[in-house]
Design an enzyme around this catalytic site. Structure first.
Site, short mmCIF file in Angstrom:
data_model
loop_
_atom_site.label_atom_id
_atom_site.label_comp_id
_atom_site.label_asym_id
_atom_site.label_seq_id
_atom_site.Cartn_x
_atom_site.Cartn_y
_atom_site.Cartn_z
N GLY A 133 80.99 88.73 -28.23
CA GLY A 133 82.26 89.03 -28.28
C GLY A 133 82.62 87.55 -29.39
N GLY A 135 83.68 88.55 -31.86
CA GLY A 135 85.02 88.88 -32.91
C GLY A 135 84.23 89.77 -34.14
CB SER A 136 81.66 91.31 -34.91
OG SER A 136 81.09 92.54 -33.13
CB SER A 137 85.51 94.70 -34.35
OG SER A 137 84.64 95.12 -33.50
CB ALA A 139 84.32 89.04 -38.75
CG ASP A 180 90.48 88.93 -32.89
OD1 ASP A 180 91.72 89.19 -33.00
OD2 ASP A 180 89.64 89.68 -31.58
#
Ligand code: MEV
Length: 348
Positions: A133, A135-137, A139, A180
């Site tokens: 969680g 925030g890889s998407s 980022a 994010d």
């Protein structure tokens, strides 16, 4: 002749204000030193190619004109829609005139393919698990937009990168505050209002932050929807909760700027109470949070959508190890992170 660029952006953790931020209240978010990287290459073949092994995408390929259309695997969505949004907003950099535009801007005629079409090959690589969680998407979305902006000579400023990244998030999820994406673009610690209405950096060089991961993956949009339903059924109660969260975010901002970590922790505890009222606390998070508090943390709360993902604690230095041990004893995994980190940047 292809041109290649690597860009990185940090992950994030919500400090205070989750859920309320979706309804126009402010939040405070910090970027963390675990980063996402994207390498973007302009190719002569007019294809979109993606390798994203962290989210189980290998050898994904389609014609560049089909980007954003048809069936898109889950792990490819954010990168693919980011590419589509960039090309839609900057048609002068897409097929036909890209080579000329690039030549004019950079004076380097070998930088871009000299045919009338081009493609992109993208590889993403994360220093953190997409399960945390962090925030890889968002980022990876920010990395791809920044990389395309640099490689094509458009050179978008940070707010324009944020705006395109936020549009990408909304295109895919339908909802979300965009905090994010802001953390990925700007880094540091931010006081933030939905859609980037306010993005205010808070200058704090260090934060005694401890992070515990529950091991539970959550569906953020499903949890936003659950909370939203409560708001429809009990508008006065839930609006009041958001109003209280807003007040404690404002006080936490002052506490942070004064490095008053004791007050910050206490305000985090209040925030957790309101998140529990919204129904997103969850047993595992609660065990870790109460464990951290009992071990001497100034305060502890969940971070993000709730139920799973991570919790955070603020603790005096001499209690740090005890708090970490308590989180582990409650079944969590301690993740070491640093704050005060740079936003999106070109790596080479
Ligand atoms: C999720 O990490 C935080 C929420 O406030 C959603 C959002 O701000 O987009 C629940």
């Amino acid at each position: 002749m292809a041109q290649l660029i690597t860009v990185s952006a940090p992950g994030k953790l919500m400090l205070l204000g989750e859920h309320a931020v979706v309804y126009g209240r402010p939040c405070i978010v910090t970027a963390v030193d675990q980063r996402m990287k994207a390498t973007v290459e302009i190719t002569k073949e007019p294809n979109f190619e993606l390798q994203a092994p962290d989210v189980k995408i290998t050898d994904y390929k389609k014609a560049i004109e089909d980007v954003g259309f048809g069936e898109v695997p889950k792990g490819a969505k954010f990168v693919e829609v980011a590419v589509k949004n960039f090309l839609d907003c900057h048609p002068e950099r897409s097929e036909g005139s890209l080579a000329n535009a690039s030549q004019n801007k950079s004076g380097d005629s070998s930088a871009m393919p000299q045919n009338d079409k081009f493609g992109v090959r993208i590889t993403t690589q994360s220093e953190f698990s997409s399960e945390f969680g962090f925030g890889s998407s968002s980022a990876s979305t920010v990395c791809v937009i920044k990389a395309l902006s640099e490689i094509t000579g458009v050179n978008l400023d940070n707010k324009s990168i944020f705006d395109l990244a936020y549009k990408t998030v909304l295109d895919i999820q339908g909802k979300g505050s965009g905090f994010d994406a802001a953390a990925a673009v700007y880094g540091g610690i931010l006081y933030y209002v939905i859609g980037g209405k306010v993005i205010e950096p808070l200058n704090i060089d260090s934060l005694p932050l401890i992070v515990g991961y529950t091991g539970i993956k959550v569906d953020t949009v499903a949890l936003i929807n659950e909370v939203s339903k409560k708001g429809e059924k009990y508008p006065q109660v839930i609006e009041n909760v958001y109003g209280q969260i807003e007040k404690l975010v404002e006080q936490a901002k002052v506490a942070l700027l004064n490095k008053d970590f004791q007050s910050l922790g206490e305000l985090m505890n209040f925030n957790e109470g309101y998140l529990s009222t919204l129904g997103v606390e969850g047993k595992k998070l609660a065990d870790m949070i109460y464990g951290a508090r009992n071990a001497g943390a100034y305060g502890a709360k969940l971070s993000g959508a709730g139920i799973g993902d991570c919790m955070i604690a603020i603790a005096p230095e001499d209690k740090t190890q005890a708090v970490k041990d308590a989180i582990t004893a409650a079944g969590g995994k301690v993740i070491d992170v640093e704050t005060n980190v740079e936003g999106v940047r070109v790596e080479g």
